[in-house]
Write a protein that holds these residues in place. Structure first.
Motif, mmCIF file in Angstrom:
data_model
loop_
_atom_site.group_PDB
_atom_site.id
_atom_site.type_symbol
_atom_site.label_atom_id
_atom_site.label_comp_id
_atom_site.label_asym_id
_atom_site.label_seq_id
_atom_site.Cartn_x
_atom_site.Cartn_y
_atom_site.Cartn_z
ATOM 1 N N SER A 77 -76.713 20.392 -11.486
ATOM 2 C CA SER A 77 -77.881 19.512 -11.482
ATOM 3 C C SER A 77 -77.776 18.364 -12.479
ATOM 4 O O SER A 77 -78.456 17.353 -12.330
ATOM 5 C CB SER A 77 -79.150 20.318 -11.787
ATOM 6 N N HIS A 78 -76.912 18.515 -13.504
ATOM 7 C CA HIS A 78 -76.859 17.483 -14.547
ATOM 8 C C HIS A 78 -75.826 16.401 -14.250
ATOM 9 O O HIS A 78 -75.695 15.452 -15.016
ATOM 10 C CB HIS A 78 -76.551 18.121 -15.902
ATOM 11 N N ILE A 79 -75.104 16.538 -13.152
ATOM 12 C CA ILE A 79 -74.125 15.533 -12.720
ATOM 13 C C ILE A 79 -74.496 15.089 -11.318
ATOM 14 O O ILE A 79 -74.900 15.907 -10.481
ATOM 15 C CB ILE A 79 -72.701 16.113 -12.747
ATOM 16 N N LYS A 80 -74.339 13.793 -11.047
ATOM 17 C CA LYS A 80 -74.707 13.236 -9.751
ATOM 18 C C LYS A 80 -73.474 12.704 -9.026
ATOM 19 O O LYS A 80 -72.461 12.374 -9.655
ATOM 20 C CB LYS A 80 -75.724 12.098 -9.916
ATOM 21 N N LEU A 81 -73.571 12.612 -7.716
ATOM 22 C CA LEU A 81 -72.521 11.976 -6.934
ATOM 23 C C LEU A 81 -72.328 10.545 -7.427
ATOM 24 O O LEU A 81 -73.295 9.819 -7.678
ATOM 25 C CB LEU A 81 -72.874 11.973 -5.448
ATOM 26 N N GLY A 82 -71.072 10.138 -7.571
ATOM 27 C CA GLY A 82 -70.769 8.793 -8.035
ATOM 28 C C GLY A 82 -70.650 8.653 -9.533
ATOM 29 O O GLY A 82 -70.249 7.579 -10.018
ATOM 30 N N ASP A 83 -70.984 9.698 -10.280
ATOM 31 C CA ASP A 83 -70.846 9.628 -11.743
ATOM 32 C C ASP A 83 -69.387 9.450 -12.132
ATOM 33 O O ASP A 83 -68.480 10.033 -11.518
ATOM 34 C CB ASP A 83 -71.390 10.889 -12.410
ATOM 35 N N ARG A 84 -69.141 8.655 -13.169
ATOM 36 C CA ARG A 84 -67.812 8.492 -13.768
ATOM 37 C C ARG A 84 -67.720 9.480 -14.929
ATOM 38 O O ARG A 84 -68.534 9.430 -15.860
ATOM 39 C CB ARG A 84 -67.616 7.057 -14.266
ATOM 40 N N VAL A 85 -66.742 10.380 -14.878
ATOM 41 C CA VAL A 85 -66.666 11.434 -15.888
ATOM 42 C C VAL A 85 -65.230 11.637 -16.362
ATOM 43 O O VAL A 85 -64.266 11.293 -15.678
ATOM 44 C CB VAL A 85 -67.224 12.778 -15.362
ATOM 45 N N ILE A 86 -65.123 12.227 -17.554
ATOM 46 C CA ILE A 86 -63.864 12.740 -18.094
ATOM 47 C C ILE A 86 -63.872 14.240 -17.874
ATOM 48 O O ILE A 86 -64.854 14.916 -18.207
ATOM 49 C CB ILE A 86 -63.733 12.428 -19.590
ATOM 50 N N GLY A 87 -62.794 14.765 -17.322
ATOM 51 C CA GLY A 87 -62.693 16.198 -17.097
ATOM 52 C C GLY A 87 -61.611 16.821 -17.963
ATOM 53 O O GLY A 87 -60.470 16.363 -17.952
ATOM 54 N N SER A 88 -61.986 17.841 -18.740
ATOM 55 C CA SER A 88 -61.012 18.614 -19.510
ATOM 56 C C SER A 88 -60.694 19.855 -18.698
ATOM 57 O O SER A 88 -61.520 20.769 -18.585
ATOM 58 C CB SER A 88 -61.588 18.989 -20.881
ATOM 59 N N THR A 89 -59.489 19.893 -18.140
ATOM 60 C CA THR A 89 -59.217 20.826 -17.055
ATOM 61 C C THR A 89 -58.236 21.943 -17.376
ATOM 62 O O THR A 89 -58.210 22.955 -16.688
ATOM 63 C CB THR A 89 -58.661 20.041 -15.850
ATOM 64 N N GLY A 90 -57.394 21.779 -18.380
ATOM 65 C CA GLY A 90 -56.338 22.748 -18.655
ATOM 66 C C GLY A 90 -55.087 22.462 -17.848
ATOM 67 O O GLY A 90 -53.993 22.406 -18.380
ATOM 68 N N TRP A 91 -55.244 22.281 -16.549
ATOM 69 C CA TRP A 91 -54.146 21.905 -15.654
ATOM 70 C C TRP A 91 -54.776 21.392 -14.360
ATOM 71 O O TRP A 91 -56.000 21.447 -14.189
ATOM 72 C CB TRP A 91 -53.201 23.077 -15.361
ATOM 73 N N GLY A 92 -53.947 20.873 -13.470
ATOM 74 C CA GLY A 92 -54.442 20.411 -12.175
ATOM 75 C C GLY A 92 -54.695 18.934 -12.065
ATOM 76 O O GLY A 92 -55.024 18.440 -10.983
ATOM 77 N N GLY A 93 -54.525 18.190 -13.166
ATOM 78 C CA GLY A 93 -54.932 16.799 -13.175
ATOM 79 C C GLY A 93 -54.027 15.846 -12.426
ATOM 80 O O GLY A 93 -54.473 14.766 -12.024
ATOM 81 N N MET A 94 -52.762 16.195 -12.235
ATOM 82 C CA MET A 94 -51.852 15.273 -11.547
ATOM 83 C C MET A 94 -51.971 15.474 -10.050
ATOM 84 O O MET A 94 -51.068 15.937 -9.349
ATOM 85 C CB MET A 94 -50.422 15.451 -12.052
ATOM 86 N N SER A 95 -53.147 15.110 -9.552
ATOM 87 C CA SER A 95 -53.466 15.202 -8.134
ATOM 88 C C SER A 95 -54.524 14.154 -7.826
ATOM 89 O O SER A 95 -55.209 13.667 -8.725
ATOM 90 C CB SER A 95 -53.978 16.607 -7.780
ATOM 91 N N GLU A 96 -54.634 13.800 -6.574
ATOM 92 C CA GLU A 96 -55.579 12.743 -6.193
ATOM 93 C C GLU A 96 -57.017 13.214 -6.220
ATOM 94 O O GLU A 96 -57.940 12.384 -6.304
ATOM 95 C CB GLU A 96 -55.209 12.205 -4.815
ATOM 96 N N ALA A 97 -57.242 14.512 -6.143
ATOM 97 C CA ALA A 97 -58.587 15.073 -6.221
ATOM 98 C C ALA A 97 -58.482 16.492 -6.763
ATOM 99 O O ALA A 97 -57.455 17.155 -6.597
ATOM 100 C CB ALA A 97 -59.266 15.068 -4.856
ATOM 101 N N MET A 98 -59.550 16.953 -7.405
ATOM 102 C CA MET A 98 -59.532 18.306 -7.944
ATOM 103 C C MET A 98 -60.955 18.800 -8.161
ATOM 104 O O MET A 98 -61.887 18.006 -8.358
ATOM 105 C CB MET A 98 -58.757 18.362 -9.264
ATOM 106 N N ALA A 99 -61.117 20.120 -8.099
ATOM 107 C CA ALA A 99 -62.386 20.752 -8.434
ATOM 108 C C ALA A 99 -62.370 21.115 -9.916
ATOM 109 O O ALA A 99 -61.384 21.645 -10.420
ATOM 110 C CB ALA A 99 -62.600 21.995 -7.578
#
Length: 332
Positions: A77-99
């Motif tokens: 609820s605190h994030i909206k579609l279209g928001d620009r964010v930084i994600g701290s992921t651990g791994w998975g970042g070298m991809s065009e999309a990620m959950a």
């Protein structure tokens, strides 16, 4: 979507670019269209199964991304579609999309471009936590930074200057020293490549002592390890604080008579665990970092940008300790 995958343990040359199904958000997750991914030393280790975490394969390296939210999972609820964010992921970042777990996403300042955002939180978060929380660096103190031209090292230089410290940059080449001096270091020392014999270690320690001055370094930020650690510790001030940050030159063995003789502290820095254990304190630190960024006191120094297909080359460049500042993979 395309992703750069580790399918078996090995170096950057083992990574393969493949098409993968588009991710779907689970409960509490968002999907990001990844715009940029920062390259950090854990990426070197995780693909070799040498990091603290060993994700199931296949996985993409990349622990820090910046992107746009394209889908929301149940309960977000605190994030909206279209928001620009930084994600701290651990791994998975070298991809065009990620959950990504929504709790691991940080809203980006409007004026921050994606490449700088992807090079921001891990390096500055690590160094801010190290200098503020672990070392309690004070204005007027002397800070010696090993590996001062790299990502976390250069962040420590900038943050040390912002805190009012006298910053000594220790690096492996004149080019790197010039780079650190141009970004705020007061003075510096160029150290030779190790490993060192007894006489070499003694000479290295003497060079650190001369650079820091007769009192020594109140705080030592060691992002290098190896034989450099003991030599630097011999240049520490009375009741100084030695920050253990990373080991690209190997895990050092420290004679424990040295902390006794200097009444100094050897302090571990594990920013990722800190962020998970004390999220409120980490959020407060991030807020301080964004304020410093807005003032122009800190700014990621991106020396090279790589397309996703060349992400392995970026990791190799970092592993070879030849990078200046930050390396970023950008999605085309």
């Amino acid at each position: 979507m395309k992703a750069l995958l580790s399918k078996s343990p090995g170096g950057p040359d083992t990574l393969v670019l493949e098409e993968r199904p588009a991710p779907q958000p689970g409960p509490g997750e968002v999907v990001l269209q990844v715009k940029a991914c920062g390259v950090n030393f854990p990426d070197v280790l995780i693909i070799q199964d040498m990091y603290q975490f060993k994700p199931p394969r296949p996985f993409a390296p990349g622990s820090e991304v910046a992107g746009i939210v394209t889908a929301l999972g149940e309960g977000v609820s605190h994030i909206k579609l279209g928001d620009r964010v930084i994600g701290s992921t651990g791994w998975g970042g070298m991809s065009e999309a990620m959950a990504v777990a929504a709790g691991r996403c940080i809203p980006m300042p409007d004026a921050m471009p994606f490449d700088e955002a992807a090079a921001f939180i891990m390096t500055y978060g690590t160094s801010h936590h190290a200098l503020k929380d672990r070392a309690q660096l004070k204005a007027g103190e002397t800070l010696l930074v090993l590996g001062a031209a790299g990502g976390v090292g250069l962040a420590a230089v900038e943050l040390g200057k912002a805190a009012g410290a006298r910053v000594i940059a220790a690096v492996s080449s004149q080019e790197k020293l010039d780079f650190a001096l141009a970004h705020g270091a007061d003075a510096g020392v160029v150290y030779p490549r190790g490993p060192f014999d007894k006489e070499g270690s003694k000479a290295l320690a003497e060079s650190f002592k001369q650079a820091c001055g007769p009192k020594g370094a109140d705080v030592i930020y060691d992002a290098v390890g190896g034989d450099y650690a003991e030599a630097a510790l011999r240049a520490i001030a009375w009741e100084g604080r030695f920050l253990v940050v990373g080991f690209p030159a190997g895990i050092p063995k420290i004679p424990l008579n040295l902390p006794l003789l200097k009444a100094c502290q050897i302090v571990g820095v594990f920013w990722g665990a800190f962020a998970q254990r004390d999220p409120a304190a980490n959020r407060a630190n991030n807020h301080e970092l964004f304020q410093l960024y807005a003032k122009g006191a800190i700014k990621p120094q991106i020396s090279e940008r790589f397309p996703l297909a060349r992400g392995g080359e970026a990791i190799a460049r970092l592993a070879g300790r030849s990078a200046l500042g930050k390396l970023v993979v950008v999605m085309e």
